[in-house]
Every structure is written in C-alpha cells, then in structure tokens.
Motif scaffolding. Structure first.
Motif, PDB file in Angstrom:
ATOM      1  N   GLN A 189       0.815  -1.212   0.000  1.00  0.00           N
ATOM      2  CA  GLN A 189       0.000   0.000   0.000  1.00  0.00           C
ATOM      3  C   GLN A 189       0.854   1.270   0.000  1.00  0.00           C
ATOM      4  O   GLN A 189       0.368   2.345   0.346  1.00  0.00           O
ATOM      5  CB  GLN A 189      -0.931  -0.011   1.225  1.00  0.00           C
ATOM      6  CG  GLN A 189      -1.960  -1.120   1.184  1.00  0.00           C
ATOM      7  CD  GLN A 189      -2.789  -1.101  -0.087  1.00  0.00           C
ATOM      8  OE1 GLN A 189      -3.262  -0.040  -0.519  1.00  0.00           O
ATOM      9  NE2 GLN A 189      -2.980  -2.255  -0.704  1.00  0.00           N
ATOM     10  N   GLY A 190       2.115   1.147  -0.392  1.00  0.00           N
ATOM     11  CA  GLY A 190       2.967   2.315  -0.497  1.00  0.00           C
ATOM     12  C   GLY A 190       2.437   3.312  -1.507  1.00  0.00           C
ATOM     13  O   GLY A 190       1.693   2.962  -2.435  1.00  0.00           O
ATOM     14  N   ILE A 191       2.828   4.564  -1.356  1.00  0.00           N
ATOM     15  CA  ILE A 191       2.300   5.623  -2.213  1.00  0.00           C
ATOM     16  C   ILE A 191       2.665   5.402  -3.681  1.00  0.00           C
ATOM     17  O   ILE A 191       1.853   5.640  -4.585  1.00  0.00           O
ATOM     18  CB  ILE A 191       2.773   7.011  -1.708  1.00  0.00           C
ATOM     19  CG1 ILE A 191       2.033   8.136  -2.432  1.00  0.00           C
ATOM     20  CG2 ILE A 191       4.281   7.161  -1.824  1.00  0.00           C
ATOM     21  CD1 ILE A 191       0.588   8.268  -2.053  1.00  0.00           C
ATOM     22  N   VAL A 192       3.869   4.903  -3.948  1.00  0.00           N
ATOM     23  CA  VAL A 192       4.264   4.633  -5.335  1.00  0.00           C
ATOM     24  C   VAL A 192       3.465   3.479  -5.903  1.00  0.00           C
ATOM     25  O   VAL A 192       2.994   3.526  -7.057  1.00  0.00           O
ATOM     26  CB  VAL A 192       5.784   4.358  -5.416  1.00  0.00           C
ATOM     27  CG1 VAL A 192       6.164   3.797  -6.782  1.00  0.00           C
ATOM     28  CG2 VAL A 192       6.569   5.630  -5.136  1.00  0.00           C
ATOM     29  N   GLN A 193       3.264   2.437  -5.114  1.00  0.00           N
ATOM     30  CA  GLN A 193       2.485   1.295  -5.583  1.00  0.00           C
ATOM     31  C   GLN A 193       1.037   1.705  -5.878  1.00  0.00           C
ATOM     32  O   GLN A 193       0.462   1.274  -6.884  1.00  0.00           O
ATOM     33  CB  GLN A 193       2.523   0.163  -4.543  1.00  0.00           C
ATOM     34  CG  GLN A 193       3.852  -0.569  -4.463  1.00  0.00           C
ATOM     35  CD  GLN A 193       4.927   0.173  -3.675  1.00  0.00           C
ATOM     36  OE1 GLN A 193       4.705   1.292  -3.201  1.00  0.00           O
ATOM     37  NE2 GLN A 193       6.087  -0.446  -3.523  1.00  0.00           N
ATOM     38  N   GLN A 194       0.481   2.546  -5.026  1.00  0.00           N
ATOM     39  CA  GLN A 194      -0.876   3.034  -5.280  1.00  0.00           C
ATOM     40  C   GLN A 194      -0.936   3.805  -6.589  1.00  0.00           C
ATOM     41  O   GLN A 194      -1.875   3.640  -7.393  1.00  0.00           O
ATOM     42  CB  GLN A 194      -1.330   3.930  -4.132  1.00  0.00           C
ATOM     43  CG  GLN A 194      -1.581   3.229  -2.806  1.00  0.00           C
ATOM     44  CD  GLN A 194      -2.090   4.213  -1.768  1.00  0.00           C
ATOM     45  OE1 GLN A 194      -3.020   4.981  -2.022  1.00  0.00           O
ATOM     46  NE2 GLN A 194      -1.463   4.225  -0.600  1.00  0.00           N
ATOM     47  N   ALA A 195       0.041   4.669  -6.802  1.00  0.00           N
ATOM     48  CA  ALA A 195       0.055   5.478  -8.022  1.00  0.00           C
ATOM     49  C   ALA A 195       0.216   4.613  -9.264  1.00  0.00           C
ATOM     50  O   ALA A 195      -0.445   4.843 -10.288  1.00  0.00           O
ATOM     51  CB  ALA A 195       1.179   6.511  -7.943  1.00  0.00           C
ATOM     52  N   ILE A 196       1.091   3.623  -9.182  1.00  0.00           N
ATOM     53  CA  ILE A 196       1.292   2.734 -10.332  1.00  0.00           C
ATOM     54  C   ILE A 196      -0.009   2.026 -10.681  1.00  0.00           C
ATOM     55  O   ILE A 196      -0.411   1.963 -11.860  1.00  0.00           O
ATOM     56  CB  ILE A 196       2.402   1.709 -10.037  1.00  0.00           C
ATOM     57  CG1 ILE A 196       3.760   2.395  -9.936  1.00  0.00           C
ATOM     58  CG2 ILE A 196       2.444   0.630 -11.128  1.00  0.00           C
ATOM     59  CD1 ILE A 196       4.861   1.504  -9.387  1.00  0.00           C
ATOM     60  N   ARG A 197      -0.687   1.482  -9.670  1.00  0.00           N
ATOM     61  CA  ARG A 197      -1.956   0.778  -9.939  1.00  0.00           C
ATOM     62  C   ARG A 197      -2.981   1.711 -10.565  1.00  0.00           C
ATOM     63  O   ARG A 197      -3.687   1.332 -11.517  1.00  0.00           O
ATOM     64  CB  ARG A 197      -2.494   0.161  -8.639  1.00  0.00           C
ATOM     65  CG  ARG A 197      -1.760  -1.097  -8.197  1.00  0.00           C
ATOM     66  CD  ARG A 197      -2.512  -1.840  -7.119  1.00  0.00           C
ATOM     67  NE  ARG A 197      -2.543  -1.109  -5.863  1.00  0.00           N
ATOM     68  CZ  ARG A 197      -1.631  -1.227  -4.893  1.00  0.00           C
ATOM     69  NH1 ARG A 197      -0.617  -2.063  -5.050  1.00  0.00           N
ATOM     70  NH2 ARG A 197      -1.728  -0.526  -3.785  1.00  0.00           N
ATOM     71  N   TYR A 198      -3.059   2.925 -10.052  1.00  0.00           N
ATOM     72  CA  TYR A 198      -4.024   3.884 -10.598  1.00  0.00           C
ATOM     73  C   TYR A 198      -3.713   4.201 -12.061  1.00  0.00           C
ATOM     74  O   TYR A 198      -4.618   4.183 -12.921  1.00  0.00           O
ATOM     75  CB  TYR A 198      -4.009   5.171  -9.770  1.00  0.00           C
ATOM     76  CG  TYR A 198      -4.860   6.265 -10.373  1.00  0.00           C
ATOM     77  CD1 TYR A 198      -6.216   6.350 -10.085  1.00  0.00           C
ATOM     78  CD2 TYR A 198      -4.313   7.191 -11.264  1.00  0.00           C
ATOM     79  CE1 TYR A 198      -7.009   7.330 -10.660  1.00  0.00           C
ATOM     80  CE2 TYR A 198      -5.096   8.177 -11.844  1.00  0.00           C
ATOM     81  CZ  TYR A 198      -6.435   8.242 -11.532  1.00  0.00           C
ATOM     82  OH  TYR A 198      -7.223   9.208 -12.135  1.00  0.00           O
ATOM     83  N   ILE A 199      -2.471   4.504 -12.345  1.00  0.00           N
ATOM     84  CA  ILE A 199      -2.105   4.889 -13.712  1.00  0.00           C
ATOM     85  C   ILE A 199      -2.342   3.745 -14.683  1.00  0.00           C
ATOM     86  O   ILE A 199      -2.911   3.936 -15.768  1.00  0.00           O
ATOM     87  CB  ILE A 199      -0.638   5.367 -13.764  1.00  0.00           C
ATOM     88  CG1 ILE A 199      -0.443   6.626 -12.917  1.00  0.00           C
ATOM     89  CG2 ILE A 199      -0.219   5.646 -15.210  1.00  0.00           C
ATOM     90  CD1 ILE A 199       1.009   7.010 -12.690  1.00  0.00           C
ATOM     91  N   LYS A 200      -1.939   2.538 -14.317  1.00  0.00           N
ATOM     92  CA  LYS A 200      -2.095   1.411 -15.239  1.00  0.00           C
ATOM     93  C   LYS A 200      -3.563   1.036 -15.429  1.00  0.00           C
ATOM     94  O   LYS A 200      -3.948   0.558 -16.491  1.00  0.00           O
ATOM     95  CB  LYS A 200      -1.302   0.204 -14.738  1.00  0.00           C
ATOM     96  CG  LYS A 200       0.208   0.380 -14.789  1.00  0.00           C
ATOM     97  CD  LYS A 200       0.720   0.870 -16.137  1.00  0.00           C
ATOM     98  CE  LYS A 200       0.504  -0.098 -17.273  1.00  0.00           C
ATOM     99  NZ  LYS A 200       1.120   0.376 -18.546  1.00  0.00           N
TER     100      LYS A 200
END
Length: 333
Positions: free
Chosen positions: A96-107
């Motif tokens: 649930q890290g901020i980068v992981q959240q952003a990656i999931r959202y973008i993809k």
C-alpha cells in the motif's frame, strides 16, 4: 574567380533547407515526465524551486497524467512522498505504499502509458540515505555507513512490489554495488522475467539534485552520499559502473545528471549499445526556469538546445521536467 573555399552557407539559406539537412531531431516519444505523488487529499502543491512541477495527492494525480497523455508523452517516472518514514524505508516496499498506489491507478486508467518506477529508499527513510544505515559517533560527529548488502535485500523487495503493482520498467537509482544483479534475480524469481531494468548506471554525487530533494523530501539528515554516488571528476569510473550493470543484466543505461556530463553520455554511448537515457535533473531545470522568469534568456531556445545536446551526445531517451513544455512546442512546429 576560381572558388578557393567551400560555401557551407548554401545549406543554411532557408528554413526549409535547414530542416531538410538537420541531423538531430526531437520527438515527443523521446521524453519521460517525472511525476510526484504524495499523501493527503486535494493536494496540488507547487515545488517552490521547480516552477510548474507539483506534488499531487492520489485523488488529483489523474489531472497530471491526463495532461501528459494528451500531449503524447509516452512514459512517466513515478516518485512518492510517504506520510511516515522509518529507518529501513518500509514504505518503499509496502503493498500500500504511495508509489504502488500510483502505479496501480495509472495502469488501470491509462494502460497505454509506460510507467517507470524509481527504485530507491531515500524518500522513505527517516535519515534520507538510499539504504540501511548504521550510524556511529566519532569525535562528536555522526558518521553514517550505508550497508550495501543489507540494502540490496530491501531494494530487491521494493522492485518486486513495484512490478506486482504493474510497473512496466524498474529504474533502480540507489547506487549500491550489485543492485542490478540483486533486482534482476528477485524479479525473475517472482515471475517478472519480462520486466526491463533501466539502471541509473552512472549517477554522480551532484549539487544539481537540490530542488528534487525538496520535492521528494529526501535530503540526507546527516552526512552525504559521496561514499556511494560517483565523484563528478571521474569518467573512466563511469564506464566501469556501466559495464558492471550490463554484465548484471541491465536493459537500459542512464547518466545522471546530464547537462554537465555530456562527455560521459558520449563515452557511454561509444562503449555500450544498450538504450541510453539522459536525466535532465531538477537543478538544471530550476536554473533555466529562474533565468527565464527574470527575462534573461529565451527559455524555449535554451531548452531546445539542451535537449538536442543530450541527443547529439548519444541519448535515446530524456527524463526531464521540461517534457510537457517540449511536447507543446513540438506541436507548434
């Protein structure tokens, strides 16, 4: 009279002729736009030393990504600012890290966009170093030793978590010895054999990083990074670093910074045939923006020359905070 000299100006006579014989060209697909994601809600906070660059919260990052997609820029590099930090940078490899959240959202919302994950711990550690630190006091001064091999384990874990979130490319920036080998092995073991590594192969201990450290809140709390980032005086060492990463399985090589290191870009280009990335870093961006705001320079002209310089030196791709500006200018041509 007989001609005793060559008239080079014949091929510069008109804009059309100059365009026909132009050796180096910029295209929007050359560029990668860095994006910064932070915690909170309704956050779009301009970075004071980087006009036009913002930290976005997850609920607003879509605004930035949509603009990037609309401009035809093919890729983003994701950096994150976590809400809390600790000594081992656990937010870097949290599901649930901020980068992981952003990656999931973008993809999920922009599957066509190439998402590159910066793989480091410095943004997530409370001490600001790029790995696990063992600190000790000598004569009243704190000395920090970054444990290379212990750090590799956490960096490999971070890369796997980013790949699981959907990252298309892993870009390790930590400058630990063996980081490409460790990350390649971890990705392969986790079933991500097809995820390429864009290695920060040649990363200097540079004064040009200052504004980024404001953006990512990643400045070292003590000491510096000179024991693991490269000495700006060295070129041959850069080739040794790049060669190690090639042998360990890197798919692309990067030189960072780039503006003061054109000779290094050229040397890496001449010695290795992997795709080469130039990182036009925050300090280089800030200097141009500041001078342009004072009316001292032609920003578009300066930036265009810089980008052409990176490509002439051998770069195939350019990571730059100017990506959106250049994409707009190219549309006007």
């Amino acid at each position: 009279m007989s001609q005793a000299f060559t008239r080079h100006r014949r091929l510069r006579k008109t804009a059309a002729i100059r365009s026909m014989v132009r050796e180096t060209r910029l295209h929007r697909t050359d560029f990668i736009q860095p994006v910064f994601v932070t915690y909170g809600t309704n956050v779009k906070q301009e970075i004071s030393s980087m006009p036009g660059v913002y930290n976005f919260s997850m609920d607003r990052i879509g605004e930035e990504i949509q603009e990037i997609v609309d401009l035809g820029i093919p890729a983003v590099m994701v950096f994150g600012v976590p809400e809390t930090k600790d000594s081992v940078g656990s937010g870097a490899y949290s599901e649930q890290g901020i980068v992981q959240q952003a990656i999931r959202y973008i993809k999920e919302h922009y599957p066509q966009l190439v998402v590159i994950a910066d793989t480091c711990l410095c943004e997530f550690t409370d001490h600001g170093h790029c790995g696990v630190v063992h600190a000790h006091e000598i004569d009243g001064h704190i000395h920090a030793d970054v444990d290379n091999d212990e750090s590799l384990e956490l960096l490999a874990q971070t890369a796997v978590s980013q790949a699981q979130a959907g990252a298309d490319i892993i870009a390790p920036s930590n400058m630990m010895d063996g980081f490409v080998y460790a990350i390649r092995a971890a990705l392969d073991d986790a079933g991500f054999q097809d995820i390429p590594i864009m290695s920060y192969a040649v990363k200097y201990a540079s004064a040009f990083y200052g504004p980024f450290r404001e953006a990512a809140q990643s400045a070292p709390q003590f000491g510096d990074r000179k024991s693991y980032q490269m000495d700006p005086a060295n070129v041959r060492e850069a080739l040794r670093e790049a060669e190690s990463d090639v042998q360990e399985g890197a798919d692309m090589l990067m030189v960072k910074p780039s503006l003061a290191y054109m000779d290094v870009l050229r040397a890496v280009r001449e010695n290795f045939d992997l795709p080469l990335v130039a990182y036009n870093v925050s300090g280089e961006y800030a200097m141009v923006k500041a001078a342009a705001q004072q009316g001292w320079i032609d920003e578009r002209g300066i930036v265009t020359e810089m980008m052409l310089g990176f490509k002439r030196a051998g770069a195939d791709m350019i990571i730059t905070y100017f990506s959106k500006d250049v994409a707009r200018w190219l549309r006007e041509e």
